[in-house]
Design an enzyme around this catalytic site. Sequence first.
Site, PDB file in Angstrom:
ATOM      1  N   MET A   1      37.981   8.727  69.374  1.00 25.19           N
ATOM      2  CA  MET A   1      38.423   7.853  70.463  1.00 25.19           C
ATOM      3  C   MET A   1      39.723   8.396  71.069  1.00 25.19           C
ATOM      4  SD  MET A   1      37.273   4.025  69.496  1.00 25.19           S
ATOM      5  CE  MET A   1      38.660   3.608  68.437  1.00 25.19           C
TER       6      MET A   1
ATOM      7  N   HIS B   1      42.435  14.226  63.180  1.00 19.01           N
ATOM      8  CA  HIS B   1      41.346  14.639  64.083  1.00 19.01           C
ATOM      9  C   HIS B   1      41.240  16.168  64.127  1.00 19.01           C
ATOM     10  CE1 HIS B   1      42.571  10.716  66.156  1.00 19.01           C
ATOM     11  NE2 HIS B   1      41.297  10.505  65.895  1.00 19.01           N
TER      12      HIS B   1
ATOM     13  N   GLN C   1      32.739  -1.585  70.085  1.00 15.86           N
ATOM     14  CA  GLN C   1      33.207  -1.778  68.708  1.00 15.86           C
ATOM     15  C   GLN C   1      34.490  -2.598  68.621  1.00 15.86           C
ATOM     16  OE1 GLN C   1      33.516   2.594  68.153  1.00 15.86           O
ATOM     17  NE2 GLN C   1      35.368   2.156  66.999  1.00 15.86           N
TER      18      GLN C   1
ATOM     19  N   GLY D   1      35.808  11.439  59.282  1.00 17.46           N
ATOM     20  CA  GLY D   1      36.935  11.399  58.365  1.00 17.46           C
ATOM     21  C   GLY D   1      36.763  10.341  57.283  1.00 17.46           C
ATOM     22  N   GLN D   2      37.207  10.687  56.097  1.00  7.78           N
ATOM     23  CA  GLN D   2      37.205   9.729  54.974  1.00  7.78           C
ATOM     24  C   GLN D   2      38.094   8.523  55.285  1.00  7.78           C
ATOM     25  OE1 GLN D   2      38.759  11.285  51.205  1.00  7.78           O
ATOM     26  NE2 GLN D   2      39.348   9.178  50.719  1.00  7.78           N
TER      27      GLN D   2
ATOM     28  N   ASP E   1      37.998   6.479  57.568  1.00  5.95           N
ATOM     29  CA  ASP E   1      37.159   5.312  57.886  1.00  5.95           C
ATOM     30  C   ASP E   1      35.936   5.355  56.971  1.00  5.95           C
ATOM     31  OD1 ASP E   1      38.523   4.211  60.472  1.00  5.95           O
ATOM     32  OD2 ASP E   1      38.471   6.380  60.691  1.00  5.95           O
TER      33      ASP E   1
ATOM     34  N   MET F   1      47.272   9.118  58.552  1.00  4.11           N
ATOM     35  CA  MET F   1      47.423   9.284  60.006  1.00  4.11           C
ATOM     36  C   MET F   1      46.396   8.431  60.735  1.00  4.11           C
ATOM     37  SD  MET F   1      48.336  13.211  60.670  1.00  4.11           S
ATOM     38  CE  MET F   1      49.715  13.970  59.809  1.00  4.11           C
ATOM     39  N   SER F   2      46.831   7.826  61.824  1.00  7.65           N
ATOM     40  CA  SER F   2      45.961   6.962  62.619  1.00  7.65           C
ATOM     41  C   SER F   2      46.507   6.889  64.034  1.00  7.65           C
ATOM     42  CB  SER F   2      45.933   5.562  62.003  1.00  7.65           C
ATOM     43  OG  SER F   2      45.432   4.628  62.943  1.00  7.65           O
TER      44      SER F   2
ATOM     45  N   ARG G   1      46.573   4.382  65.713  1.00  6.82           N
ATOM     46  CA  ARG G   1      47.283   3.098  65.817  1.00  6.82           C
ATOM     47  C   ARG G   1      48.695   3.161  65.242  1.00  6.82           C
ATOM     48  NH1 ARG G   1      41.805   1.087  65.091  1.00  6.82           N
ATOM     49  NH2 ARG G   1      41.265  -0.279  66.839  1.00  6.82           N
TER      50      ARG G   1
HETATM   51  P1  AMP Z   1      39.004   7.636  65.730  1.00  7.66           P
HETATM   52  O1  AMP Z   1      39.482   8.427  66.909  1.00  7.66           O
HETATM   53  O2  AMP Z   1      40.053   6.776  65.124  1.00  7.66           O
HETATM   54  O3  AMP Z   1      37.704   6.925  66.005  1.00  7.66           O
HETATM   55  O4  AMP Z   1      38.663   8.715  64.633  1.00  7.66           O
HETATM   56  C1  AMP Z   1      37.796   9.778  64.881  1.00  7.66           C
HETATM   57  C2  AMP Z   1      37.479  10.465  63.584  1.00  7.66           C
HETATM   58  O5  AMP Z   1      38.674  10.971  63.005  1.00  7.66           O
HETATM   59  C3  AMP Z   1      36.844   9.525  62.559  1.00  7.66           C
HETATM   60  O6  AMP Z   1      35.799  10.201  61.886  1.00  7.66           O
HETATM   61  C4  AMP Z   1      37.998   9.226  61.653  1.00  7.66           C
HETATM   62  O7  AMP Z   1      37.625   8.880  60.345  1.00  7.66           O
HETATM   63  C5  AMP Z   1      38.746  10.544  61.661  1.00  7.66           C
HETATM   64  N1  AMP Z   1      40.130  10.356  61.230  1.00  7.66           N
HETATM   65  C6  AMP Z   1      41.020   9.469  61.741  1.00  7.66           C
HETATM   66  N2  AMP Z   1      42.180   9.524  61.066  1.00  7.66           N
HETATM   67  C7  AMP Z   1      42.029  10.465  60.096  1.00  7.66           C
HETATM   68  C8  AMP Z   1      42.875  10.985  59.066  1.00  7.66           C
HETATM   69  N3  AMP Z   1      44.111  10.534  58.868  1.00  7.66           N
HETATM   70  N4  AMP Z   1      42.370  11.939  58.261  1.00  7.66           N
HETATM   71  C9  AMP Z   1      41.094  12.390  58.424  1.00  7.66           C
HETATM   72  N5  AMP Z   1      40.263  11.949  59.385  1.00  7.66           N
HETATM   73  C10 AMP Z   1      40.710  11.001  60.207  1.00  7.66           C
END
Ligand code: AMP
Length: 286
Positions: free
Chosen positions: A37, A44, A68, A154-155, A157, A191-192, A194
């Site tokens: 996203m 990422h 979602q 990623g683990q 989620d 890491m996030s 958010r």
């Molecule tokens: P998102 O953009 O938050 O939907 O995440 C996209 C992908 O990146 C998903 O598969 C997440 O699980 C992965 N992801 C997000 N944060 C992390 C992190 N800290 N470590 C590994 N993978 C991540």
Amino acid sequence: MASTASSLQTIAGITELRATLSAARAAGRRIAFVPTMGALHEGHLTLIDTARAAGDLVVMSIFVNPLQFAPGEDYQRYPRVLAEDTLLAEQRGVDVLFTPSREEIYGQTPVVTVHPGNIGKEWEGTARPQHFEGVLTVVAKLFNIVEPAVAVFGQKDLQQVAVVKAMVRDLDFPLEVLVVPIVREADGLAMSSRNRFLAGKERELATMLSKALFKLRGTFAGGERRASALEAVGWRMLERLPGLTPRYLAAVSPATFQRVNIVQPGDAAIGAIRVGDTRLIDNIIF
Ligand code: AMP
């Protein structure tokens, strides 16, 4: 990290993406796909590294999926920083960046959606009742658009990984799912995207979730196997902290997301907290 800057192609339309990818497939290239996203961070970017190792054409999507998010969640304020993301994706070796508009993906509101079943019911599913249905519906659409040989998640989620793996198995998507371990800040915070919302004291409080999960893992390593005892150890670290609301902390099977009573190696501890207006999740594997 070596730069392949000049080769990144940004495509916003499904028809154009399909044409580009069919040509690549016809030329024998193995497509590795990283759905996101956006608001990219090192987590990422690590998925990109895994995709590069697993395939020879890396496609990343950036799409903030309205399906979602529930009304009142952070869909509107979710960070959107496409110029910055494009640069990072380019530097890390993404070949094709798919950046569809909301209209391109949902020209009409879908009548048929993908239901996550029991795995999606609890934990994040309780807090966010439509969440995993929205995730699976967009992931299924993206899989059908991109037709990757490999998809990387990623683990971080972990419940999402479980529902996506179940969908791939049960609906016979012809692709392999790879999972990348959680990338963390130096102080342990997962890491996030958010994390951008966390200011000052909130940023400090946010680290308590990973600290509690690490403590749980340490207690497991010390010989404790009872889930309730392990959960209590972590819970004590999260309760009574002004500004932090613990939501759940539990030992589960990572495939079914059912709670376990006796923890085995390979099981997971999952947790969610709220800090200010921001909901954060994290997990560890025992
Ligand atoms: P998102 O953009 O938050 O939907 O995440 C996209 C992908 O990146 C998903 O598969 C997440 O699980 C992965 N992801 C997000 N944060 C992390 C992190 N800290 N470590 C590994 N993978 C991540």
